[in-house]
Motif scaffolding. Structure first.
Motif, short mmCIF file in Angstrom:
data_model
loop_
_atom_site.label_atom_id
_atom_site.label_comp_id
_atom_site.label_asym_id
_atom_site.label_seq_id
_atom_site.Cartn_x
_atom_site.Cartn_y
_atom_site.Cartn_z
N ASN A 1 -57.29 56.25 -9.01
CA ASN A 1 -58.46 57.13 -9.07
C ASN A 1 -58.58 57.98 -7.80
O ASN A 1 -59.03 59.13 -7.85
CB ASN A 1 -59.72 56.32 -9.32
N VAL B 1 -59.00 55.82 -14.37
CA VAL B 1 -58.76 54.43 -14.74
C VAL B 1 -60.06 53.62 -14.65
O VAL B 1 -60.78 53.73 -13.67
CB VAL B 1 -57.70 53.79 -13.82
N GLU B 2 -60.32 52.85 -15.69
CA GLU B 2 -61.46 51.92 -15.67
C GLU B 2 -60.94 50.50 -15.93
O GLU B 2 -60.12 50.30 -16.82
CB GLU B 2 -62.45 52.28 -16.79
N MET C 1 -56.29 50.60 -10.00
CA MET C 1 -57.38 51.51 -10.38
C MET C 1 -57.86 52.31 -9.17
O MET C 1 -57.98 53.54 -9.22
CB MET C 1 -58.55 50.72 -10.98
N ARG D 1 -57.11 46.03 -10.50
CA ARG D 1 -58.20 46.70 -9.78
C ARG D 1 -57.65 47.47 -8.58
O ARG D 1 -58.13 48.57 -8.27
CB ARG D 1 -59.25 45.67 -9.35
#
Lengths: 349, 349
Positions: free
Chosen positions: A301, A307-308, A297, A294
């Protein structure tokens, strides 16, 4: 990222899941129909020749000669279907081989055939130094011959069933299972047979699988790289080497994501899905990895990434272990992934 | 056996070759057509659980636990074609894996697909302790941990290119080739990538692949076992364990045939083809093996066997190496073998 922002980020995918996951049948009627292939086969990418003096400890076979290592075995199938979908390359994790993606331990269709039947050319590899991709026995033979000390032997590990049970989140500890857990435990014997020792911890520097993946992507004119666990970082490293033919990254429960402070330019505009199953909060090992992905991400981003990070229970898909491509609901997850691919990955002409 | 008797024995097969090998095309027009599969997948046969204290030398993975070894990986494809032909199980040789039977080094169709397209369900295995069939790393880790002496390390060998060149009869010595030799040397790099180290010399007693083959034959309701080189003796040993589901044996250049003085009752009435390529007389190693297989044939047939030994140049097929399933004329040999199977192996209902 705030909880609200994260929830907002999830909304498109949740809608996608409502569309995809709520379909009454998880497999098409055509999944029992004959499978039509345009072509299939196998080949290697990567590899280098090395001279050695330690290839054998048998008198009848010379220890001296040239050996080829670092190559990656690739088996592929291209569907006959006319509708073109992006090629998928499946990369297994620690202590496993390409078998990961084939028939599940309880005998159901693997992800390799699921995506093939939906129009994707499918490439399944064995990582370098694993399965059908050779290791160099010189590190063992030099010690056997007394030329090197025993502590120079390679790190060559396989988790026992009891250790793997916890790492793969079948349950909190062997032989207890998490409530609602979806791995087909009645077929665990077939799963344990899939496990092989892992030599990769003895390989210096970047795993040779990484440049081989970049080579493969170029050779086949573009592919989405689908990793699992230990191999999670490889597609990111391959894209950093050469992103031209990496059309997307799907990281299934990666052991590592790129560091937030790394050079994130290779991931600019690259559709990337990082997916975790259930019970992650109960596993400090995997909870830390989810957190670091995370963090990646957010940083990626901010630098133009796409990115997810998705955790399946947040989408209403529950009970998944680390082996989610083999869990009872593996094709439900595959169907959700297929919808993600359809929305995020543009076909090339 | 006199030379005349041997020649007489060859006549039916030579006729068969005239029928089969003289066909204008070596592949059907349909070999470029889409391939229709009824089903495909992979699974394991054999295997046993062992407790161990030496599974790991990494601090993060416990060395203690249960490991599963001796299992055999099987990949299979069943054609959609209605005409039923016997299932074939392909068993690779030393220092190779199931890749042996897939796409040739120069990118042509492998025997796996050739026979599939002619209506045979095809099973391709990795021998126990090879490829996708796990090894037990405990023999390495116990030495690394100082618990055992270095000379207890497994025999773990791979021939270098230069050694393999001669063993595989590409030529008399590296890098010289036999005149008219049919191995696609321009693609030798792809072949060297197929080679993997071989742990089997460290396995005590009968190779675990043998009972696994008998189990596989039962599981799939009958099969012809097609061996190569090192694995040549396995089908004979599997039939000795349980011949009920062994419909025939094809031994491609076996390293060993059963001894003439062995119990030959398991081979009574069992269609058996032992086939060698070219240049055997120039290789003392292979010449001795051909001779011992002929001795076996004579003894087995005197005891009610149906064993044939064929040397391809005697049938007008020239230039074949030890890797005859990959030579330029591999499909000519396959077509001849297909004719043999059609004449010798009855289909079960």
């Amino acid at each position: 990222m705030s909880r609200l922002a994260r929830l907002a980020g999830l909304l498109p995918l949740m809608a996608l899941c409502l569309f995809g996951c709520a379909a009454p049948a998880l497999t098409d009627a055509s999944d029992d129909a004959p499978l039509a292939l345009k072509r299939q086969g196998s080949f290697f990418v990567g590899g280098r020749d090395l001279p050695s003096e330690d290839l054998s400890s048998l008198p009848v076979i010379s220890p001296k000669g040239t050996v080829t290592v670092d190559q990656v075995y690739v088996r592929y199938q291209v569907p006959a279907a006319q509708h073109r979908r992006p090629a998928l390359t499946f990369i297994h994790g620690c202590c496993l081989t390409g078998k990961t993606w084939e028939t599940t331990p309880d005998g159901r269709m693997g992800w390799d055939e699921f995506f093939l039947r939906r129009g994707h050319p499918v490439y399944v590899i064995d990582q370098a130094w694993r399965g059908r991709s050779a290791v160099n026995p010189a590190g063992v033979n030099a010690v056997k011959a007394g030329k090197r000390a025993a502590d120079t032997l390679p790190v060559y590990v396989v988790p026992g069933h009891e250790t793997a049970w916890q790492m793969f989140r079948f349950g909190p500890d062997y032989p207890n299972a998490f409530s609602g857990m979806q791995f087909p435990l009645e077929s665990q014997g077939e799963f344990w047979k899939q496990m092989v020792p892992d030599w990769s911890y003895s390989l210096a520097g970047t795993n040779p699988t990484v440049p081989a993946l970049a080579e493969l992507a170029g050779k086949i004119g573009g592919t989405v790289l689908v990793s699992h666990s230990q191999s999670g970082i490889y597609p990111f490293q391959a894209a950093a080497l050469d992103a031209r033919n990496v059309q997307g990254i799907v990281a299934v429960e990666p052991s590592a994501c790129p560091a937030p402070q790394a050079d994130l330019r290779p991931y600019r505009g690259l559709p990337t899905l990082i997916v975790f199953g259930d019970y992650v909060a109960q596993s400090p090992y995997w909870a830390a990895r989810l957190k670091s992905c995370r963090d990646f991400m957010q940083a990626a981003n901010a630098a133009g990434g796409r990115v997810e990070v998705q955790v399946l229970p947040d989408l209403g898909i529950r009970g998944n272990t680390h082996m989610l491509m083999q869990d009872r609901n593996s094709l439900q997850v595959a169907q959700w992934l297929e919808a993600w691919l359809a929305q995020r990955i543009a076909m090339r002409d």
